[in-house]
Design an enzyme around this catalytic site. Structure first.
Site, mmCIF file in Angstrom:
data_model
loop_
_atom_site.group_PDB
_atom_site.id
_atom_site.type_symbol
_atom_site.label_atom_id
_atom_site.label_comp_id
_atom_site.label_asym_id
_atom_site.label_seq_id
_atom_site.Cartn_x
_atom_site.Cartn_y
_atom_site.Cartn_z
ATOM 1 N N ARG A 38 -48.386 8.687 0.547
ATOM 2 C CA ARG A 38 -48.850 7.292 0.453
ATOM 3 C C ARG A 38 -49.662 7.025 -0.812
ATOM 4 N NH1 ARG A 38 -49.659 8.010 6.059
ATOM 5 N NH2 ARG A 38 -47.910 7.101 7.182
ATOM 6 N N LYS B 82 -50.964 -6.531 -23.852
ATOM 7 C CA LYS B 82 -50.443 -6.278 -22.508
ATOM 8 C C LYS B 82 -51.592 -6.021 -21.526
ATOM 9 C CE LYS B 82 -47.107 -4.252 -19.547
ATOM 10 N NZ LYS B 82 -45.867 -3.541 -19.331
ATOM 11 N N HIS C 112 -36.023 -11.211 -21.895
ATOM 12 C CA HIS C 112 -35.528 -10.196 -20.949
ATOM 13 C C HIS C 112 -34.432 -10.714 -20.019
ATOM 14 C CE1 HIS C 112 -38.783 -7.839 -22.504
ATOM 15 N NE2 HIS C 112 -38.533 -6.838 -21.684
ATOM 16 N N HIS D 174 -31.269 -8.712 -19.962
ATOM 17 C CA HIS D 174 -30.766 -8.008 -18.766
ATOM 18 C C HIS D 174 -29.338 -8.442 -18.472
ATOM 19 C CE1 HIS D 174 -35.086 -7.154 -17.114
ATOM 20 N NE2 HIS D 174 -34.661 -6.207 -17.927
ATOM 21 N N ARG E 217 -48.251 -12.995 -16.312
ATOM 22 C CA ARG E 217 -47.547 -11.764 -16.679
ATOM 23 C C ARG E 217 -46.050 -12.007 -16.900
ATOM 24 N NH1 ARG E 217 -48.361 -5.600 -14.230
ATOM 25 N NH2 ARG E 217 -46.760 -4.645 -15.532
ATOM 26 N N GLU F 218 -40.222 -4.741 -28.529
ATOM 27 C CA GLU F 218 -41.325 -5.112 -27.626
ATOM 28 C C GLU F 218 -42.598 -5.418 -28.431
ATOM 29 O OE1 GLU F 218 -40.711 -5.712 -24.507
ATOM 30 O OE2 GLU F 218 -38.941 -4.510 -24.016
ATOM 31 N N GLU G 31 -47.878 -9.911 -11.317
ATOM 32 C CA GLU G 31 -46.896 -10.830 -11.902
ATOM 33 C C GLU G 31 -46.656 -12.073 -11.046
ATOM 34 O OE1 GLU G 31 -43.506 -9.238 -14.444
ATOM 35 O OE2 GLU G 31 -42.382 -10.401 -12.992
ATOM 36 N N HIS H 176 -32.123 -1.089 -24.237
ATOM 37 C CA HIS H 176 -32.861 -2.204 -23.627
ATOM 38 C C HIS H 176 -33.527 -3.085 -24.707
ATOM 39 C CE1 HIS H 176 -35.390 -4.363 -20.831
ATOM 40 N NE2 HIS H 176 -36.471 -3.967 -21.489
ATOM 41 N N ASN I 72 -41.731 -11.344 -20.036
ATOM 42 C CA ASN I 72 -40.268 -11.265 -19.903
ATOM 43 C C ASN I 72 -39.538 -12.043 -20.991
ATOM 44 O OD1 ASN I 72 -40.343 -9.656 -17.549
ATOM 45 N ND2 ASN I 72 -40.913 -11.463 -16.370
ATOM 46 N N LYS J 41 -46.142 -0.934 -13.406
ATOM 47 C CA LYS J 41 -44.839 -1.160 -12.765
ATOM 48 C C LYS J 41 -44.114 0.173 -12.734
ATOM 49 C CE LYS J 41 -43.673 -5.939 -13.917
ATOM 50 N NZ LYS J 41 -42.744 -6.796 -14.709
HETATM 51 P P1 NAD Z 1 -35.897 6.622 -22.251
HETATM 52 O O1 NAD Z 1 -36.993 7.032 -21.394
HETATM 53 O O2 NAD Z 1 -34.506 6.761 -21.737
HETATM 54 O O3 NAD Z 1 -36.002 7.381 -23.655
HETATM 55 C C1 NAD Z 1 -35.002 7.179 -24.629
HETATM 56 C C2 NAD Z 1 -34.422 8.513 -25.108
HETATM 57 O O4 NAD Z 1 -35.344 9.123 -25.997
HETATM 58 C C3 NAD Z 1 -34.164 9.515 -24.006
HETATM 59 O O5 NAD Z 1 -33.009 10.243 -24.306
HETATM 60 C C4 NAD Z 1 -35.392 10.413 -24.073
HETATM 61 O O6 NAD Z 1 -35.188 11.699 -23.551
HETATM 62 C C5 NAD Z 1 -35.621 10.463 -25.562
HETATM 63 N N1 NAD Z 1 -36.984 10.730 -25.991
HETATM 64 C C6 NAD Z 1 -38.115 10.272 -25.428
HETATM 65 N N2 NAD Z 1 -39.170 10.626 -26.190
HETATM 66 C C7 NAD Z 1 -38.688 11.339 -27.219
HETATM 67 C C8 NAD Z 1 -39.296 11.964 -28.339
HETATM 68 N N3 NAD Z 1 -40.611 11.872 -28.564
HETATM 69 N N4 NAD Z 1 -38.491 12.636 -29.184
HETATM 70 C C9 NAD Z 1 -37.149 12.681 -28.995
HETATM 71 N N5 NAD Z 1 -36.511 12.088 -27.974
HETATM 72 C C10 NAD Z 1 -37.289 11.417 -27.097
HETATM 73 O O7 NAD Z 1 -36.027 5.091 -22.712
HETATM 74 P P2 NAD Z 1 -37.279 4.149 -22.991
HETATM 75 O O8 NAD Z 1 -36.777 3.129 -23.929
HETATM 76 O O9 NAD Z 1 -38.498 4.910 -23.312
HETATM 77 O O10 NAD Z 1 -37.533 3.479 -21.574
HETATM 78 C C11 NAD Z 1 -36.560 2.665 -20.956
HETATM 79 C C12 NAD Z 1 -36.892 2.577 -19.489
HETATM 80 O O11 NAD Z 1 -38.176 1.966 -19.332
HETATM 81 C C13 NAD Z 1 -35.906 1.731 -18.699
HETATM 82 O O12 NAD Z 1 -35.574 2.393 -17.510
HETATM 83 C C14 NAD Z 1 -36.693 0.452 -18.403
HETATM 84 O O13 NAD Z 1 -36.290 -0.147 -17.192
HETATM 85 C C15 NAD Z 1 -38.092 0.990 -18.310
HETATM 86 N N6 NAD Z 1 -39.133 -0.005 -18.576
HETATM 87 C C16 NAD Z 1 -40.154 -0.080 -17.694
HETATM 88 C C17 NAD Z 1 -41.185 -0.973 -17.899
HETATM 89 C C18 NAD Z 1 -42.346 -0.996 -16.962
HETATM 90 O O14 NAD Z 1 -43.197 -1.891 -17.088
HETATM 91 N N7 NAD Z 1 -42.456 -0.040 -16.058
HETATM 92 C C19 NAD Z 1 -41.186 -1.791 -19.039
HETATM 93 C C20 NAD Z 1 -40.133 -1.676 -19.931
HETATM 94 C C21 NAD Z 1 -39.105 -0.778 -19.691
HETATM 95 N N1 GLY Z 2 -42.463 -5.040 -18.942
HETATM 96 C C1 GLY Z 2 -43.058 -6.227 -18.433
HETATM 97 C C2 GLY Z 2 -44.252 -5.974 -17.561
HETATM 98 O O1 GLY Z 2 -44.750 -4.885 -17.474
HETATM 99 O O2 GLY Z 2 -44.700 -6.867 -16.932
#
Ligand code: NAD
Ligand code: GLY
Length: 369
Positions: free
Chosen positions: A122, A232, A253, A257, A246, A186, A242, A270, A250, A144
């Protein structure tokens, strides 16, 4: 420009936490130890990051009982099944409620690990060590967490704030340039949303920021990350769940998306899809009478300088396909697509009463038919 450690606080009462931003932070145990309350620590990372940074992180954790879970790399593994593999490891090792999970990786590892932390027994503590630019300026901050469902992206999740976010900008040295540019989308988003002076600074410095990836002087890069996280953090502090402001985050986005959904995840990263989405939001804002042609060109110009796309390009998407995909977004309420539009550059609002005709015009301009 100073490359000294910068510290920001996300103000959320008893859930407040610091964001450390600087160089070589993976060699300094002080920021870690004070945010780990128990004895048991599980580091979650993936097969790409493990050979690059796991040893450094392990070296900081000599005073704890440490287990490591290495996930396969890729958005396709952001599933409940993967979260379950983390639960298996935690339960097999009899990790208790005082456990701290550490997410070492990009947004995928961060979202999965955060969700595992939100639900294990939990809820246990977790720390974010984001290693992509996108995760440093966006996904590691704000709590998130979650995974994808076969019927939609990020559909299963929870709000669960980390205990600390540790941003070592040196980890970006190994990041592929395309991933770096996707993160810049971003950064540019924050400037377009809320700070015209930041936009001017990015226009002036974007080449140096990109070169900062591999250079000794990373001051401008650190500054851009700091300003992004500050914006942020401020928004999250006033609207953690949100329900209001917040939603501004988006920007681009809902269009983005939709593009990702029609083309399949991975065709555009993305951040690339969001960049196209921000161009679409700018064009719609122009049709709504808020932006000038020059403003729209300015949006495209900064995104292009960052190495990002401004059109759907060679891909064959119809306006109808994109519209239907946008209707699947979490932000659709009672059949209305809620969009973030510009009041002017540096200021935005959430709109549900834009003209449908204008939206359809933008979709047909950006799509092939
Ligand atoms: P990712 O985590 O897939 O990383 C991109 C690639 O880079 C992967 O292959 C990873 O292994 C590699 N990588 C990471 N760090 C590295 C480094 N220092 N050196 C070499 N390679 C490296 O992609 P991302 O763009 O970081 O994240 C995308 C994800 O984040 C999506 O799933 C999206 O939905 C999520 N997201 C979440 C939020 C949130 O608020 N929680 C906000 C935006 C995006
Ligand atoms: N990525 C948008 C948020 O965290 O609200």
């Amino acid at each position: 420009m100073s490359t000294k450690l910068k510290i920001l606080n996300v103000e959320l009462g008893d859930k407040s936490y610091p964001i450390y931003i600087g160089r070589d932070l993976l060699s300094d145990k002080t920021h870690f130890e004070k945010h780990i309350s128990g004895h048991q620590v599980m580091v979650v990372t993936n097969s790409t990051i493990e050979p690059l940074y796991l040893e450094k992180v392990n070296n900081l954790l000599g005073n704890f009982e440490v287990q490591v879970t290495i996930l396969p790399d890729g958005e396709q593994y952001k599933t409940l099944e993967t979260v379950n593999s983390i639960f298996d490891a935690l339960l097999e090792e009899k990790f208790d409620r005082s456990t701290t999970l550490i997410a070492l990786g990009g947004g995928v590892v961060g979202d999965i690990t955060g969700f595992a932390a939100a639900s294990y027994l939990r809820g246990v503590d977790f720390i974010q060590i984001p290693t992509t630019l996108l995760s440093q300026v966006d996904s590691s901050v704000g709590g998130k967490t979650g995974v994808n469902h076969t019927l939609g992206k990020n559909m299963i999740g929870a709000f669960h704030q980390p205990r600390a976010v540790i941003i070592d900008v040196d980890t970006l040295d190994t990041l592929p340039i395309r991933e770096f540019s996707a993160g810049m989308a971003e950064v540019i988003k924050y400037a377009l949303l809320g700070n015209i002076e930041f936009l001017s600074a990015l226009e002036k410095n974007i080449d140096s920021i990109k070169r900062g990836l591999h250079q000794e002087d990373k001051g401008l890069l650190i500054d851009a990350i700091y300003r992004s996280c500050s914006y942020k953090a401020e928004i999250v502090s006033v609207d953690e769940f949100e329900s209001g402001v917040r939603r501004l985050l988006n920007l681009g986005h809902t269009f983005g998306h939709g593009i990702e959904n029609v083309l399949g995840y991975g065709t555009y990263l993305h951040g690339e899809a969001v960049a196209i989405g921000m161009c679409m939001a700018a064009r719609l804002s122009q049709l709504e009478g808020n932006l000038s042609v020059e403003d729209v060109d300015r949006v495209k110009s900064i995104l292009t300088l960052a190495g990002l796309p401004c059109s759907i390009g060679k891909y064959n998407i119809t306006a109808t396909q994109l519209y239907k995909a946008m209707m699947l977004d979490k932000k659709v309420i009672d059949g209305n697509i809620r969009l973030v539009l510009f009041l002017c550059l540096g200021d935005a609002y959430i709109s549900q009463d834009y003209s449908e005709e204008n939206l359809k015009q933008v979709l047909s301009e950006f799509c092939h038919s």
